[in-house]
Scaffold this motif. Structure first.
Motif, PDB file in Angstrom:
ATOM      1  N   GLY A  28       8.054  -0.613  22.337  1.00  0.00           N
ATOM      2  CA  GLY A  28       9.290  -1.074  21.716  1.00  0.00           C
ATOM      3  C   GLY A  28       9.471  -0.617  20.273  1.00  0.00           C
ATOM      4  N   ALA A  29       8.605   0.254  19.767  1.00  0.00           N
ATOM      5  CA  ALA A  29       8.722   0.724  18.385  1.00  0.00           C
ATOM      6  C   ALA A  29       9.971   1.575  18.181  1.00  0.00           C
ATOM      7  N   VAL A  30      10.454   2.213  19.258  1.00  0.00           N
ATOM      8  CA  VAL A  30      11.665   3.019  19.198  1.00  0.00           C
ATOM      9  C   VAL A  30      12.587   2.559  20.313  1.00  0.00           C
ATOM     10  N   ARG A  31      13.844   2.270  19.935  1.00  0.00           N
ATOM     11  CA  ARG A  31      14.821   1.788  20.920  1.00  0.00           C
ATOM     12  C   ARG A  31      16.180   2.418  20.656  1.00  0.00           C
ATOM     13  N   ALA A  32      16.839   2.827  21.719  1.00  0.00           N
ATOM     14  CA  ALA A  32      18.235   3.249  21.609  1.00  0.00           C
ATOM     15  C   ALA A  32      19.088   1.989  21.592  1.00  0.00           C
ATOM     16  N   LEU A  33      20.057   1.955  20.703  1.00  0.00           N
ATOM     17  CA  LEU A  33      20.941   0.796  20.569  1.00  0.00           C
ATOM     18  C   LEU A  33      22.384   1.224  20.772  1.00  0.00           C
ATOM     19  N   PRO A  34      23.253   0.285  21.118  1.00  0.00           N
ATOM     20  CA  PRO A  34      24.674   0.626  21.165  1.00  0.00           C
ATOM     21  C   PRO A  34      25.155   0.996  19.757  1.00  0.00           C
ATOM     22  N   ALA A  35      25.928   2.030  19.649  1.00  0.00           N
ATOM     23  CA  ALA A  35      26.441   2.456  18.350  1.00  0.00           C
ATOM     24  C   ALA A  35      27.612   1.582  17.938  1.00  0.00           C
ATOM     25  N   THR A  36      27.710   1.354  16.638  1.00  0.00           N
ATOM     26  CA  THR A  36      28.855   0.653  16.080  1.00  0.00           C
ATOM     27  C   THR A  36      29.509   1.576  15.056  1.00  0.00           C
ATOM     28  N   ALA A  37      30.827   1.485  14.958  1.00  0.00           N
ATOM     29  CA  ALA A  37      31.569   2.365  14.032  1.00  0.00           C
ATOM     30  C   ALA A  37      31.002   2.218  12.629  1.00  0.00           C
ATOM     31  N   PRO A  38      30.828   3.304  11.926  1.00  0.00           N
ATOM     32  CA  PRO A  38      31.344   4.645  12.178  1.00  0.00           C
ATOM     33  C   PRO A  38      30.368   5.540  12.939  1.00  0.00           C
ATOM     34  N   ASP A  39      29.269   4.991  13.413  1.00  0.00           N
ATOM     35  CA  ASP A  39      28.224   5.795  14.049  1.00  0.00           C
ATOM     36  C   ASP A  39      28.585   6.164  15.478  1.00  0.00           C
ATOM     37  N   LYS A  40      28.097   7.322  15.922  1.00  0.00           N
ATOM     38  CA  LYS A  40      28.290   7.797  17.298  1.00  0.00           C
ATOM     39  C   LYS A  40      27.093   7.459  18.178  1.00  0.00           C
ATOM     40  N   ALA A  41      25.922   7.226  17.549  1.00  0.00           N
ATOM     41  CA  ALA A  41      24.698   6.888  18.266  1.00  0.00           C
ATOM     42  C   ALA A  41      23.829   6.070  17.328  1.00  0.00           C
ATOM     43  N   ALA A  42      22.900   5.310  17.912  1.00  0.00           N
ATOM     44  CA  ALA A  42      22.011   4.493  17.082  1.00  0.00           C
ATOM     45  C   ALA A  42      20.631   4.426  17.721  1.00  0.00           C
ATOM     46  N   ILE A  43      19.630   4.620  16.889  1.00  0.00           N
ATOM     47  CA  ILE A  43      18.241   4.491  17.315  1.00  0.00           C
ATOM     48  C   ILE A  43      17.540   3.631  16.286  1.00  0.00           C
TER      49      ILE A  43
END
Length: 144
Positions: A28-43
């Motif tokens: 769990g040290a690295v997780r993809a997250l839902p992006a929130t504006a203004p971002d297109k992706a989130a990790i």
């Protein structure tokens, strides 16, 4: 957007490649997250929780050829990585490499662990015309 947890130029294991089909590392040290504006992706990455043998954390942009087979990264310009604290306050912004025509995957940059335990960001720039499949093979992942 994808992430690779590496030792040198090799991903620690297939489970340490974070992308849409594997949204987190086993610890769990690295997780993809839902992006929130203004971002297109989130990790989300907890650098202190990365495995001891990890000395490189690589961030990658790629197009999905199944969604758009004619796409490349030529329009991927002026992008950056926003560094946020746990409360989502912006701590800084890192510029990343622009995409080029014919490339469908691009190493944006990598965080490298120094001998004192600190992490430095190194700009990427290597593009892959063979897409994500070519890139992950370069990092030691077998693709079937």
């Amino acid at each position: 957007m994808c992430a690779l947890v590496c030792h040198g130029n090799r991903v620690l294991s297939d489970d340490h490649f974070v992308f849409y089909n594997n949204p987190r590392t086993p610890d769990g040290a690295v997780r993809a997250l839902p992006a929130t504006a203004p971002d297109k992706a989130a990790i989300c990455v907890a650098f202190d929780a990365l495995p001891d043998d990890c000395d490189r954390f690589v961030l990658v942009a790629a197009v999905d050829p199944e969604v758009n087979p004619d796409a490349d990264l030529s329009g991927f310009t002026r992008a950056g990585i926003r560094l946020l604290d746990p409360g989502l306050a912006e701590l800084g912004r890192l510029e990343v490499s622009d995409g080029r025509p014919g490339e469908t995957a691009l190493v944006l940059g990598s965080f490298r662990r120094r001998s004192n335990g600190d992490w430095d960001f190194v700009l990427g720039g290597r593009g892959y015309p063979g897409g994500l499949e070519e890139l992950v093979r370069d990092f030691g992942i077998e693709v079937e």
